[in-house]
Design an enzyme around this catalytic site. Structure first.
Site, PDB file in Angstrom:
ATOM      1  CD  GLU A 154      -2.643   1.369   0.130  1.00  0.00           C
ATOM      2  OE1 GLU A 154      -3.412   0.468  -0.220  1.00  0.00           O
ATOM      3  OE2 GLU A 154      -2.506   2.433  -0.507  1.00  0.00           O
ATOM      4  CE  LYS A 157       0.273  12.187  -0.717  1.00  0.00           C
ATOM      5  NZ  LYS A 157      -0.035  11.520  -1.968  1.00  0.00           N
ATOM      6  CG  ASN A 214       7.572   4.256   2.713  1.00  0.00           C
ATOM      7  OD1 ASN A 214       6.994   4.987   1.914  1.00  0.00           O
ATOM      8  ND2 ASN A 214       6.932   3.605   3.661  1.00  0.00           N
ATOM      9  CG  PHE A 255       8.831  13.759  -0.299  1.00  0.00           C
ATOM     10  CD1 PHE A 255       7.521  13.722  -0.728  1.00  0.00           C
ATOM     11  CD2 PHE A 255       9.127  13.189   0.925  1.00  0.00           C
ATOM     12  CE1 PHE A 255       6.534  13.153   0.029  1.00  0.00           C
ATOM     13  CE2 PHE A 255       8.149  12.608   1.695  1.00  0.00           C
ATOM     14  CZ  PHE A 255       6.846  12.589   1.242  1.00  0.00           C
ATOM     15  CB  ILE A 256      13.481  18.815  -2.031  1.00  0.00           C
ATOM     16  CG1 ILE A 256      12.641  19.758  -2.895  1.00  0.00           C
ATOM     17  CG2 ILE A 256      13.917  17.570  -2.806  1.00  0.00           C
ATOM     18  CD1 ILE A 256      13.445  20.387  -4.046  1.00  0.00           C
ATOM     19  N   GLY A 259      13.264  20.499   7.297  1.00  0.00           N
ATOM     20  CA  GLY A 259      12.372  20.630   8.455  1.00  0.00           C
ATOM     21  C   GLY A 259      12.978  20.026   9.706  1.00  0.00           C
ATOM     22  CB  CYS A 266       5.395   4.641   6.906  1.00  0.00           C
ATOM     23  SG  CYS A 266       3.742   3.937   7.007  1.00  0.00           S
ATOM     24  CE  LYS A 327       1.278  12.480   6.182  1.00  0.00           C
ATOM     25  NZ  LYS A 327       1.543  11.946   4.875  1.00  0.00           N
TER      26      LYS A 327
HETATM   27  N1  LIG Z   1      -0.168   4.175   8.011  1.00  0.00           N
HETATM   28  C1  LIG Z   1       0.273   4.337   6.777  1.00  0.00           C
HETATM   29  O1  LIG Z   1       0.353   5.448   6.264  1.00  0.00           O
HETATM   30  C2  LIG Z   1       0.695   3.147   5.953  1.00  0.00           C
HETATM   31  C3  LIG Z   1       0.867   3.296   4.563  1.00  0.00           C
HETATM   32  C4  LIG Z   1       1.257   2.195   3.813  1.00  0.00           C
HETATM   33  C5  LIG Z   1       1.492   0.977   4.434  1.00  0.00           C
HETATM   34  N2  LIG Z   1       1.335   0.862   5.780  1.00  0.00           N
HETATM   35  C6  LIG Z   1       1.571  -0.451   6.381  1.00  0.00           C
HETATM   36  O2  LIG Z   1       0.314  -1.086   6.586  1.00  0.00           O
HETATM   37  C7  LIG Z   1       0.332  -1.855   7.794  1.00  0.00           C
HETATM   38  C8  LIG Z   1      -0.764  -1.376   8.726  1.00  0.00           C
HETATM   39  O3  LIG Z   1      -0.482  -0.027   9.089  1.00  0.00           O
HETATM   40  P1  LIG Z   1      -1.550   0.868   9.877  1.00  0.00           P
HETATM   41  O4  LIG Z   1      -0.945   2.217  10.002  1.00  0.00           O
HETATM   42  O5  LIG Z   1      -2.881   0.704   9.236  1.00  0.00           O
HETATM   43  O6  LIG Z   1      -1.544   0.119  11.298  1.00  0.00           O
HETATM   44  P2  LIG Z   1      -2.441   0.376  12.583  1.00  0.00           P
HETATM   45  O7  LIG Z   1      -1.598   0.072  13.741  1.00  0.00           O
HETATM   46  O8  LIG Z   1      -3.119   1.723  12.452  1.00  0.00           O
HETATM   47  O9  LIG Z   1      -3.607  -0.719  12.473  1.00  0.00           O
HETATM   48  C9  LIG Z   1      -3.397  -2.103  12.566  1.00  0.00           C
HETATM   49  C10 LIG Z   1      -4.703  -2.746  13.037  1.00  0.00           C
HETATM   50  O10 LIG Z   1      -4.567  -4.164  12.956  1.00  0.00           O
HETATM   51  C11 LIG Z   1      -5.277  -4.733  14.055  1.00  0.00           C
HETATM   52  N3  LIG Z   1      -4.862  -6.127  14.259  1.00  0.00           N
HETATM   53  C12 LIG Z   1      -3.732  -6.627  14.831  1.00  0.00           C
HETATM   54  N4  LIG Z   1      -3.755  -7.973  14.825  1.00  0.00           N
HETATM   55  C13 LIG Z   1      -4.917  -8.351  14.233  1.00  0.00           C
HETATM   56  C14 LIG Z   1      -5.516  -9.602  13.930  1.00  0.00           C
HETATM   57  N5  LIG Z   1      -4.916 -10.758  14.231  1.00  0.00           N
HETATM   58  N6  LIG Z   1      -6.720  -9.597  13.320  1.00  0.00           N
HETATM   59  C15 LIG Z   1      -7.343  -8.451  13.012  1.00  0.00           C
HETATM   60  N7  LIG Z   1      -6.834  -7.221  13.270  1.00  0.00           N
HETATM   61  C16 LIG Z   1      -5.637  -7.182  13.882  1.00  0.00           C
HETATM   62  C17 LIG Z   1      -4.965  -3.801  15.188  1.00  0.00           C
HETATM   63  O11 LIG Z   1      -5.884  -3.943  16.265  1.00  0.00           O
HETATM   64  C18 LIG Z   1      -5.069  -2.427  14.489  1.00  0.00           C
HETATM   65  O12 LIG Z   1      -6.392  -1.915  14.553  1.00  0.00           O
HETATM   66  C19 LIG Z   1       1.752  -1.712   8.349  1.00  0.00           C
HETATM   67  O13 LIG Z   1       2.525  -2.756   7.873  1.00  0.00           O
HETATM   68  C20 LIG Z   1       2.219  -0.405   7.744  1.00  0.00           C
HETATM   69  O14 LIG Z   1       3.625  -0.349   7.614  1.00  0.00           O
HETATM   70  C21 LIG Z   1       0.931   1.911   6.545  1.00  0.00           C
END
Ligand SMILES: NC(=O)c1ccc[n+]([C@@H]2O[C@H](COP(=O)([O-])OP(=O)(O)OC[C@H]3O[C@@H](n4cnc5c(N)ncnc54)[C@H](O)[C@@H]3O)[C@@H](O)[C@H]2O)c1
Length: 445
Positions: A154, A157, A214, A255-256, A259, A266, A327
């Site tokens: 994914e 942003k 990233n 992205f330049i 800050g 992430c 941010k």
């Molecule tokens: N936040 C971002 O901007 C972003 C962007 C791209 C990719 N990612 C990636 O996506 C992934 C998720 O990130 P996020 O920010 O959404 O995480 P988050 O911590 O906001 O949410 C994760 C959710 O998963 C739930 N969870 C944990 N174990 C579970 C299970 N066994 N069954 C069901 N639910 C369960 C948690 O309770 C929580 O609600 C990470 O690997 C992150 O690196 C995040």
């Protein structure tokens, strides 16, 4: 299509809602019962522009629902998205316990073949581990049901997550199976109309693509912060340098921005994880290590400017702090530069009066009623009686403030600008001691 999404965080909830918005039948599952009960009652646990509307609409129209019942969730979708967290372990590697836990759950409940799609950011080789965990669980059940594991990282942003998922730049699908590719093309067809955004590749390349993206963005930021530090020492203005290099199309303006350091859930963790992966494979990641080191130092730069201005005497001083989230347009404070600053100020005996347009509840959740922290109801209230103003997040609401009002409310007119929002000449004319990033050493007007 019937789709199940494990995890209702930034990625799972937004992706689930967006898939429902285009007509898929989506069931989101989370182990956090309070979150699920809140979502079923229409309470959105995070701030993301546009999210509340599409969650409520699709929920009330029956295309999006939430559960803690893993068996029901596994039964629901032929396609099972994994969007749970992959936080850093103590050694910086990605902690895969939640991802592998979900793999075990799916294999433990499935009664028909499934396609498992990893959306979480996971190190290269994770699909093999997901496959192995599922195979072992199925074997324990004496089941020979088939399944496939796909990497579909994914790229959304935070702060623009809904818009990014509705109009992605690209959709990376890591699979070697033509049948699975076809199924995912069908899932993403509504997002793929203006041009073909789908890039199909092998699973390992897809997993690495997410880290490379990233880490590249983090590198641009750390590079610019390094140039900013140099500009300060050379009497140059990094904002002019930014314009000068951004005009080169090979570099570009994105992205330049110098800050107070990058944060969020992430960049810090993904840079760390790639460093770990590299070392595990006998390859020294000199560039990534430098990116991380520069960022760690950068998060202390504003504090050092404050300390120098007050000649090391911060005991009993009060600082108005504008911006807590890592941010703008999010309430996420994970790894935020504001936290490093607040903690340094507290250690030095200073107090903080903080304001953020969205992250006040999150600040309360993290710090509670901590001594030395006052949560102000408005940006103006944060200034009252403070010795200086510090800006740590570039929210729109902070860009054109009433400087006369700021000067009246502060006991000394000093402004520390961690996001280069203001014009140094204007600040000098207004009589402020003004400190920014990479725009000279700053100081009293
Ligand atoms: N936040 C971002 O901007 C972003 C962007 C791209 C990719 N990612 C990636 O996506 C992934 C998720 O990130 P996020 O920010 O959404 O995480 P988050 O911590 O906001 O949410 C994760 C959710 O998963 C739930 N969870 C944990 N174990 C579970 C299970 N066994 N069954 C069901 N639910 C369960 C948690 O309770 C929580 O609600 C990470 O690997 C992150 O690196 C995040």
């Amino acid at each position: 299509m019937r789709i199940t999404v494990f995890g209702t965080g930034y990625v799972g909830l937004v992706q689930g809602a967006v898939l429902a918005e285009v007509g898929h039948d989506v069931l989101c599952v989370d182990i956090d019962a309070d979150k699920v009960a809140g979502l079923e009652a229409g309470h959105i646990p995070i701030f993301e522009p546009g999210l509340e509307d599409i969650v409520r609409k699709n929920h009330s129209e029956g295309r999006l629902s939430f559960t803690t019942d893993a068996a029901r969730a596994v039964e629901h979708g032929r396609i099972q998205f994994i969007a749970v967290g992959t936080p850093p372990d103590e050694d910086g590697s990605a902690d895969l316990q939640y991802v592998l836990g979900v793999a075990g759950t799916i294999a433990g409940h499935m009664a028909e073949p499934k396609v498992v799609v990893t959306k979480s950011t996971v190190p290269v080789g994770t699909a093999d581990k997901v496959r192995a965990r599922m195979a072992a669980t199925l074997e324990g059940r004496n089941s020979d049901l088939g399944f496939d594991v796909v990497s579909n990282p994914e790229f959304l942003k935070e702060g623009a997550a809904v818009a990014d998922c509705m109009r992605p730049d690209r959709i990376v699908i890591g699979t070697e199976s033509a049948e699975t590719e076809e199924m995912l093309r069908e899932v993403y067809e509504p997002f793929n109309r203006s041009r073909d955004k789908i890039i199909v590749m092998d699973v390992r390349s897809a997993e690495l693509t997410k880290y490379a993206a990233n880490c590249m963005l983090a590198t641009k930021i750390s590079f610019m912060n390094e140039i900013a530090g140099l500009a300060e020492r050379l009497g140059a203005d990094v904002e002019m340098v930014r314009l000068g290099i951004g005009a080169d199309q090979r570099i570009g303006y994105h992205f330049i921005y110098p800050g107070a350091g990058y944060g969020g859930s992430c960049f810090p963790k993904d840079v760390k994880a790639l460093i770990h992966t590299a070392r595990e494979n006998g390859f020294e990641p000199t560039l990534m290590q430098a990116v991380e080191d520069r960022n760690d130092t950068q998060k202390t730069v504003i504090f050092e400017k404050i300390r120098a201005h007050f000649k090391g005497d911060l005991k009993g001083k009060t600082f108005a702090l504008w911006g807590l989230s890592f941010k703008p347009n999010t309430d996420d404070m994970r790894e935020a530069a504001s936290r490093v600053l607040m903690e340094a100020l507290w250690d030095a005996g200073a107090k903080v009066q903080a304001y953020d347009p969205e992250a006040m509840e999150e600040t309360q959740r993290i710090y509670g009623d901590r001594d030395g922290l006052t949560l102000a109801g408005t940006k103006e209230a944060a200034l009252k009686g403070a010795d200086a103003l510090v800006v740590m997040t570039e929210w729109q609401a902070f860009r054109a403030p009433d400087f006369d009002m700021i000067a009246r409310r502060l006991s000394t007119p000093a402004v520390f600008d961690g996001r280069n929002l203001f014009d140094p000449d204007r600040m000098a004319r207004k009589g402020f001691a003004y400190y920014a990033i990479g725009r000279g050493l700053g100081g009293p007007a």
